[in-house]
Design an enzyme around this catalytic site. Structure first.
Site, PDB file in Angstrom:
ATOM      1  N   LYS A   1       0.954  -1.094   0.115  1.00  0.00           N
ATOM      2  CA  LYS A   1      -0.208   0.312  -0.329  1.00  0.00           C
ATOM      3  C   LYS A   1       0.951   0.842  -0.170  1.00  0.00           C
ATOM      4  O   LYS A   1       0.457   1.862  -0.513  1.00  0.00           O
ATOM      5  CB  LYS A   1      -1.184  -0.135   0.991  1.00  0.00           C
ATOM      6  CG  LYS A   1      -2.197  -0.719   1.020  1.00  0.00           C
ATOM      7  CD  LYS A   1      -2.694  -1.043   2.424  1.00  0.00           C
ATOM      8  CE  LYS A   1      -3.706  -2.219   2.039  1.00  0.00           C
ATOM      9  NZ  LYS A   1      -4.690  -2.824   3.729  1.00  0.00           N
TER      10      LYS A   1
ATOM     11  N   GLN B   1      -4.460  -1.684   9.447  1.00  0.00           N
ATOM     12  CA  GLN B   1      -4.331  -2.850   9.390  1.00  0.00           C
ATOM     13  C   GLN B   1      -4.987  -4.212  10.108  1.00  0.00           C
ATOM     14  O   GLN B   1      -5.071  -4.378  10.735  1.00  0.00           O
ATOM     15  CB  GLN B   1      -2.760  -3.756   9.040  1.00  0.00           C
ATOM     16  CG  GLN B   1      -2.542  -4.784   8.224  1.00  0.00           C
ATOM     17  CD  GLN B   1      -3.410  -4.677   6.422  1.00  0.00           C
ATOM     18  OE1 GLN B   1      -2.979  -3.567   6.035  1.00  0.00           O
ATOM     19  NE2 GLN B   1      -3.871  -6.008   6.125  1.00  0.00           N
TER      20      GLN B   1
ATOM     21  N   ASP C   1     -10.928   3.042   4.380  1.00  0.00           N
ATOM     22  CA  ASP C   1     -11.337   1.638   4.938  1.00  0.00           C
ATOM     23  C   ASP C   1     -13.064   1.531   3.915  1.00  0.00           C
ATOM     24  O   ASP C   1     -13.003   0.179   3.169  1.00  0.00           O
ATOM     25  CB  ASP C   1     -10.444   0.526   5.704  1.00  0.00           C
ATOM     26  CG  ASP C   1      -9.541  -0.044   5.203  1.00  0.00           C
ATOM     27  OD1 ASP C   1      -9.327  -0.174   3.738  1.00  0.00           O
ATOM     28  OD2 ASP C   1      -8.405   0.020   6.061  1.00  0.00           O
TER      29      ASP C   1
END
Ligand code: NAD
Length: 294
Positions: A54, A98, A121
């Site tokens: 990422k 994460q 997200d």
């Protein structure tokens, strides 16, 4: 018949090129550099790879990134403290924690603590509610990646029967919510599906999947979807990523299904690269929205 393969890597590269130009223009216009802060707790090897990928992707399109690495024994209070700091920082536009988090931390509490305006997200209930109502702030990355693959491969969604196997909060449920809407950021042809969601308690799974014009597998079981479960000519999107002795495999039995499907995404190189591209899109959106609000 052999299915046409949908090259997720190429589609993701196309999107990243477009994003690179948009990011450069945004920086020129505002002098603000979009910035994504990633939080990694513990040493999970797969998570380390995901976060590294990422960050590299951010770099490629001109987005700044920060990595906050915390030891596995970090307490929930310490993690919530860091989230508060990132929420308050004017330099940070997007926050990504994460998953999975170590067992002693309540992931829901942590995700709920992220400022919805920085929740790239799209896991926060505020953002999930907006998606359900068809007025999203951000689209969740993997479902958005699926929608982009279909759209950019000229596979119409409107009026089609989409069967989603898997009802997770990350993939199955939000994808179903997005595809059933009247409209989408990609126009009405990329929405308006008739959607069926299957899960671990669904009876006679194959009789349902065989009805699908578009079949999406997001289960986490290697090669669950076999040729006899697929309508000839259907588009099959494999979201699954399973580490096996054979290496990475999807939820779809690739060699088997390839003989029946009309279109098929490979694993790796299918949905995965799109997920990262859509995270970058959300980070730019977050920076632009926060800049407008200043
Ligand atoms: P999850 O474990 O949260 O959910 C799995 C879902 O599958 C559940 O809703 C369950 O009811 C359903 N299920 C389990 N067994 C079933 C069966 N036999 N028949 C029908 N349904 C069944 O999973 P998730 O987070 O949605 O992830 C699913 C897969 O997608 C995993 O392999 C994951 O690694 C992968 N994934 C990939 C990406 C990507 O970027 N490509 C992103 C997220 C997840």
């Amino acid at each position: 018949m052999s299915a046409e393969l949908l090259d997720g890597k190429a589609i993701a590269n196309e999107i990243k090129q477009e994003l690179g130009k948009e990011v450069a223009k945004f920086i020129e216009d505002t002098s603000v550099v979009p910035c994504l802060a990633a939080v990694l707790v513990g040493e999970d090897p797969a998570s380390q790879v995901y976060v590294r990928n990422k960050q590299r992707a951010c770099e490629r399109v001109g987005i700044d990134s920060q990595l906050h690495r915390l030891p596995a024994e970090t307490t929930q209070a310490e993690l919530l403290d860091l989230v508060d700091q990132l929420n308050a920082s004017s330099e940070v536009h997007g926050i990504l924690v994460q998953l999975p988090l170590p067992g002693h931390i309540d992931a829901t509490k942590v995700l709920d603590a992220i400022d919805p305006a920085k929740d790239v997200d799209a896991f926060h209930p505020d953002n999930v509610g907006r998606i359900a109502q068809g007025r999203p702030r951000f689209l969740p990355c993997t479902p958005h990646g699926v929608q982009q693959i279909l759209h950019r491969s000229n596979i119409p969604v409107s009026g089609q029967h989409v069967v989603v196997v898997g009802r997770s909060d990350i993939v199955g449920k939000p994808l179903a919510m997005m595809l059933v809407q009247r409209d989408s950021t990609l126009g009405s042809a990329a929405a308006n599906a008739t959607v069926t969601v299957c899960h671990s308690r669904s009876k006679e799974l194959s009789s349902i999947t065989r009805e699908a014009d578009i079949l999406v597998a997001a289960v986490g079981q290697p090669k669950l979807i076999t040729a006899d479960m697929v309508k000839p000519g259907a588009a099959v999107i494999d979201v699954g990523i399973n580490r096996t002795d054979e290496g990475l495999v999807g939820d779809v039995d690739f060699d088997d299904v390839r003989e029946v499907a009309g279109h098929l995404t490979p694993v790796p190189g299918g949905v995965g690269p799109l997920t990262i591209a859509m995270l970058l899109r959300n980070t730019l959106t977050a920076a632009a929205t926060q800049n407008d609000a200043r």
